[in-house]
Motif scaffolding. Structure first.
Motif, short mmCIF file in Angstrom:
data_model
loop_
_atom_site.label_atom_id
_atom_site.label_comp_id
_atom_site.label_asym_id
_atom_site.label_seq_id
_atom_site.Cartn_x
_atom_site.Cartn_y
_atom_site.Cartn_z
N ARG A 171 6.95 103.41 28.10
CA ARG A 171 7.26 102.14 27.44
C ARG A 171 8.75 102.01 27.12
O ARG A 171 9.22 100.91 26.86
CB ARG A 171 6.44 102.01 26.15
N ASP A 172 9.46 103.14 27.10
CA ASP A 172 10.90 103.09 26.85
C ASP A 172 11.59 102.33 27.99
O ASP A 172 11.45 102.71 29.16
CB ASP A 172 11.46 104.51 26.76
N PRO A 173 12.31 101.25 27.69
CA PRO A 173 12.88 100.40 28.75
C PRO A 173 13.79 101.15 29.72
O PRO A 173 13.72 100.92 30.94
CB PRO A 173 13.66 99.33 27.97
N GLU A 174 14.66 102.03 29.22
CA GLU A 174 15.60 102.73 30.09
C GLU A 174 14.88 103.68 31.04
O GLU A 174 15.15 103.70 32.24
CB GLU A 174 16.62 103.49 29.23
N ARG A 175 13.96 104.50 30.48
CA ARG A 175 13.21 105.42 31.34
C ARG A 175 12.34 104.67 32.33
O ARG A 175 12.23 105.03 33.50
CB ARG A 175 12.33 106.34 30.49
N CYS A 176 11.73 103.60 31.88
CA CYS A 176 10.85 102.81 32.76
C CYS A 176 11.66 102.22 33.92
O CYS A 176 11.20 102.20 35.07
CB CYS A 176 10.17 101.71 31.95
N LYS A 177 12.86 101.74 33.62
CA LYS A 177 13.72 101.18 34.66
C LYS A 177 14.07 102.24 35.70
O LYS A 177 14.09 101.97 36.91
CB LYS A 177 14.99 100.62 34.02
N LYS A 178 14.34 103.48 35.25
CA LYS A 178 14.68 104.57 36.16
C LYS A 178 13.48 104.92 37.04
O LYS A 178 13.63 105.19 38.24
CB LYS A 178 15.12 105.79 35.34
N ASP B 24 9.38 95.12 43.81
CA ASP B 24 8.50 94.09 43.25
C ASP B 24 8.12 94.37 41.80
O ASP B 24 7.55 93.50 41.13
CB ASP B 24 7.23 93.96 44.09
N LEU B 25 8.42 95.59 41.30
CA LEU B 25 8.09 95.93 39.92
C LEU B 25 9.26 95.76 38.97
O LEU B 25 9.10 95.97 37.76
CB LEU B 25 7.59 97.38 39.85
N ARG B 26 10.42 95.39 39.49
CA ARG B 26 11.62 95.33 38.64
C ARG B 26 11.52 94.26 37.56
O ARG B 26 12.10 94.39 36.48
CB ARG B 26 12.85 95.09 39.51
N ASP B 27 10.79 93.19 37.85
CA ASP B 27 10.69 92.09 36.88
C ASP B 27 9.57 92.29 35.87
O ASP B 27 9.43 91.49 34.94
CB ASP B 27 10.47 90.76 37.61
N LYS B 28 8.78 93.34 36.03
CA LYS B 28 7.66 93.58 35.12
C LYS B 28 8.16 94.23 33.83
O LYS B 28 9.11 95.00 33.83
CB LYS B 28 6.61 94.49 35.77
N THR B 29 7.51 93.91 32.72
CA THR B 29 7.88 94.49 31.43
C THR B 29 7.37 95.93 31.35
O THR B 29 6.39 96.30 32.02
CB THR B 29 7.28 93.68 30.28
N ASP C 277 5.63 97.26 29.02
CA ASP C 277 4.23 97.24 28.57
C ASP C 277 3.28 96.96 29.73
O ASP C 277 2.20 97.57 29.83
CB ASP C 277 4.03 96.20 27.48
N HIS C 278 3.67 96.04 30.60
CA HIS C 278 2.83 95.72 31.76
C HIS C 278 2.73 96.93 32.70
O HIS C 278 1.64 97.28 33.17
CB HIS C 278 3.42 94.52 32.50
N LEU C 279 3.86 97.56 32.95
CA LEU C 279 3.88 98.73 33.84
C LEU C 279 3.07 99.87 33.24
O LEU C 279 2.34 100.57 33.94
CB LEU C 279 5.32 99.16 34.10
N ASN C 280 3.19 100.06 31.93
CA ASN C 280 2.46 101.14 31.25
C ASN C 280 0.96 100.92 31.35
O ASN C 280 0.18 101.87 31.46
CB ASN C 280 2.89 101.21 29.79
N LYS C 281 0.53 99.68 31.33
CA LYS C 281 -0.90 99.37 31.33
C LYS C 281 -1.51 99.42 32.72
O LYS C 281 -2.64 99.85 32.89
CB LYS C 281 -1.11 97.99 30.70
N TYR C 282 -0.75 98.99 33.76
CA TYR C 282 -1.37 98.77 35.06
C TYR C 282 -0.87 99.69 36.19
O TYR C 282 -1.42 99.64 37.29
CB TYR C 282 -1.16 97.32 35.50
N HIS C 283 0.16 100.50 35.96
CA HIS C 283 0.73 101.28 37.06
C HIS C 283 0.86 102.75 36.69
O HIS C 283 1.13 103.09 35.53
CB HIS C 283 2.09 100.70 37.47
N ARG C 284 0.73 103.63 37.71
CA ARG C 284 0.80 105.09 37.52
C ARG C 284 1.62 105.71 38.65
O ARG C 284 1.77 105.13 39.73
CB ARG C 284 -0.61 105.72 37.56
N LEU C 285 2.11 106.91 38.39
CA LEU C 285 2.71 107.76 39.42
C LEU C 285 1.98 109.08 39.41
O LEU C 285 1.67 109.63 38.34
CB LEU C 285 4.21 107.97 39.16
#
Length: 742
Positions: free
Chosen positions: A26-33, A42-47, A49-57
């Motif tokens: 959820r941390d913006p800087e780490r999430c951006k990295k 295609d994920l750059r515009d996602k928040t 919170d959205h990435l944390n909820k719907y995406h995994r690595l």
């Protein structure tokens, strides 16, 4: 549902691999990295919170030294973990350039740190998974999955399906509960979705049930009920976290509904959240069985044990029931007030005072009026064509008074059956309503369906009954004394404050009517007779009266009957109900609203709150310093804010940055804000009641489920499948799904 890796060119998912999958931070800087490294533009515009909820690595993209196993079945990342292992040439070049700038010692240290965990991982493969790859990087050897892990993933799949069904309001059973399971034409929705999920590739469900008999259910009714209880607990735990932190709350009981074959009362909790917004959340259904004492104990148990709240911090109560159930609920509320005097009974902001007063009357005529008004509301909400028909009838009846016709048409476009002036509008509309219903029932041009025509006939029969006309006139005249008072109660904070001062005048007017009931009844009866004559309705005593009364030669006159059975009981009930709703503690609480700066200004800062706030003395942070703090509070607004707009509501006052320097005042305003008489802060705060209404309207009675309703109404809250599984295993440690099936 299975987790899929979000990295470019990575096709791993949780159904075909037991690798750990990690949420985006959820941390913006780490999430951006993370997004940059996994090469997903295609994920750059996602928040975050959205990435944390719907995406995994998956774990393949992280250095081994960044991954830690906290238990044999739980893998976590270090707080600063960044994924760096990808099949992306540009990212590799970037990493190589960075490495070339590093010192040789750093390279050696990095190589050592990579070799040791790799060796450890190779040794651990016999415990977790035996996996090898061919030249194309495709997994080729079978995976060894631990039985406990398989069971957890199986439970996770079950919870995932139940959660999805709850959010979409899909009934668990796809057939009528009246039919035996063996005679139903289709399996339950839940079983069908599990089978569909297995066919879609859920390996954990497939492995759990492969080799089982064909007629065996995927999940037993016992286990499903256990899962629903776990979901209820998780929803309440997440929902009430802020309530427990803030301590104070109020209770609101809604109208009686049928859930799971039982009569239940919807229960709402009101509280002030961290942003000082007043919220109302749905927490469950209370069984409405037994006497008053039994229901009282059940309600207190629901609040204390299931919700984890302390009744000592309950500061208000309200109920929205009608008819016979309202009397029992009122007795329950009174009993709670005896046990907890600060849990004062107030009107609810979502219901006008006059409608509230009429709903609590158990008299036959009043029940006829209120039920007919509900039928009218439901009837005209079905189609705009019906609304147009009513407007045409209004135009016909008020041909010479266009202004009055426009006013009534505007009223009909709103929820006129729930307003402060409902009974006045109903009297003015009565001729037009009867004309409209008769026209629809006649259906000469075959414009309406048989169902609509039949419903119109039922309503017209009620409207053409003199008992309806007389009761409507009595309600209109009796509650006219409380109309302005009730409207102010649903107004701004200053209107609520000054409304409390006018209560004496309202009760004085009602008592005057009661003392001169003969005179008032004569006028009201004459009004009803004239209205009935215009509609060609015969003036008569209700047929039911002759069936109930003992046989005698005397015949009662309609005027005497309606005085004894309608006018006198309605006036008496209105006086008693208003007195009960505005107890001494309630009036003291409303007087304490003089702490709001705008009200202090209107009173020329000549107020005496010390006496009115005595009941909340124990709720203050430091009662001994309150008089001095109150003096400073008055000085601040009297001399320190010339030409400034004073805050006019509790919410606006609590939003001030310097209110924290007045801790007692702030605490008292928050406590007062919990009273159900105050309107909710914004539309977002009334979502729970709207979703409850939608659930009851859209869901057939035999498909309703209290647990699924709780999740549907509160579907916006955060839910975690892993935590549900862990809670399930703690609550039912001896439950083995493979053995619990029917």
């Amino acid at each position: 549902m299975p987790n899929f890796c979000a990295a470019l060119n990575c096709s791993r998912n949780s159904t075909h691999s037991v690798l750990a999958f990690f949420r985006f931070p959820r941390d913006p800087e780490r999430c951006k990295k993370w997004v940059e490294n996994c090469s997903r533009s295609d994920l750059r515009d996602k928040t975050p919170d959205h990435l944390n909820k719907y995406h995994r690595l998956c774990a393949r993209h992280f250095e081994p030294n960044l991954i830690t196993k906290t238990s044999p079945f739980r893998t976590v990342l270090k707080d600063n973990a960044i994924p760096t292992i990808f099949d992306n040439p540009s990212l590799k070049r970037s990493n190589n350039e960075t490495e070339n700038k590093d010192a040789p010692e750093a390279k050696k240290s990095k190589a050592d740190s990579q070799s040791e965990p790799t060796k450890e991982n190779n040794e651990a493969t016999t415990k977790e998974i035996s996996e090898s790859k061919n030249g194309d990087g495709v997994e080729s050897s079978p995976q060894v999955i631990d039985e406990e892990m398989l069971n957890k993933e199986y439970l996770k799949s079950l919870f995932d399906v139940v959660v999805m069904m709850g959010m979409q309001n899909i009934p668990l059973h796809g057939h009528s509960d009246k039919e035996p399971r063996s005679k139903s034409f289709t399996p339950s929705n839940f079983q069908a979705l599990l089978e569909y999920r297995i066919n879609a590739g859920d390996e954990f469900l497939r492995k759990k049930f492969e080799g089982s008999p064909v007629n065996l259910e995927y999940c037993s009714s016992t286990q499903l009920q256990q899962m629903l209880e776990v979901i209820e607990n998780c929803v309440r735990e997440e929902l009430l976290a802020e309530v427990k932190e803030g301590r104070f709350f109020s209770l609101v009981v809604d109208s009686l509904v049928e859930i799971g074959g039982e009569s239940r009362l919807p229960l709402f909790i009101r509280f002030v959240d961290k942003t000082n917004c007043l919220r109302e959340e749905f927490v469950g259904f209370l069984p409405f069985e037994g006497d008053v004492e039994a229901i009282t104990k059940r309600l207190i148990s629901e609040v204390t044990e299931k919700c984890g709240l302390d009744m000592q911090f309950c500061r208000g109560q309200a109920y929205l029931c009608s008819g016979v159930s309202a009397m029992k609920v009122k007795a329950v509320v009174a009993r709670i007030a005896e046990l907890h005097p600060l849990a004062v009974l107030t009107p609810c902001s979502s219901c006008s005072l006059n409608i509230c007063l009429a709903n609590t009357m158990t008299f036959t005529g009043v029940h006829l009026v209120m039920s007919t008004l509900k039928k009218l509301d439901a009837f005209f909400s079905k189609s705009p064509l019906l609304q147009n028909q009513l407007e045409s009838a209004i135009s016909i009846y008020y041909q010479g008074n266009e202004e009055k016709a426009n006013v009534l048409k505007a009223a009909c476009c709103s929820k006129w059956t729930e307003q402060h002036d409902t009974f006045e509008v109903a009297v003015d509309l009565l001729e037009s309503l009867l004309l409209c219903m008769d026209s629809i029932h006649d259906n000469e041009d075959h414009k309406w369906s048989d169902e609509v025509a039949h419903n119109a006939f039922i309503i017209s029969e009620a409207l053409a009954d003199f008992e309806f006309v007389m009761t409507l006139v009595v309600l209109k005249n009796t509650l006219s004394f409380s109309r302005a008072f009730g409207k102010n109660l649903q107004g701004q904070t200053n209107e609520v404050f000054f409304a409390s001062s006018s209560l004496t005048a309202v009760l004085h007017s009602l008592n005057e009517v009661y003392e001169n009931i003969e005179v008032y009844h004569e006028f009201w009866f004459e009004e009803a007779v004239n209205l009935a004559a215009a509609l060609e309705i015969p003036v008569k005593v209700p047929r039911l009266y002759f069936r109930k009364r003992p046989t005698s030669g005397e015949e009662i006159q309609p005027e005497i009957y309606y005085k004894e059975q309608v006018t006198l009981p309605v006036v008496s009930h209105a006086i008693k109900e208003v007195s009960d709703l505005f107890s001494e503690n309630h009036l003291k609480a409303l007087k304490s609203l003089s702490l709001v700066p705008a009200i202090m200004g209107q009173l020329k800062f000549n107020t005496a709150e010390e006496t009115s706030v005595d009941i909340y003395k124990d709720d203050l942070l430091n009662p001994d310093t309150f008089p001095a703090e109150l003096h400073c509070w008055k000085i601040k607004w009297k001399h320190g804010t010339k030409d400034a707009v004073l805050p006019s509501t509790i919410y606006d006052t609590l939003q001030l940055s310097d209110v924290k320097f007045f801790p007692n005042v702030c605490a008292l305003l928050k406590v007062l804000y919990h009273l159900p008489v105050f309107a909710l802060t914004n539309d977002k705060c009334i979502t729970a009641k709207q979703r409850l209404a939608a659930y009851l309207e859209d869901t057939p009675v035999h498909h309703r489920n209290k647990s699924m309703a709780l999740f549907y109404i509160n579907c916006a809250i955060k839910h975690d499948l892993d935590s549900m599984v862990e809670k399930y295993l703690k609550m039912y440690p001896d439950s083995e799904p493979s053995e619990n099936r029917d």
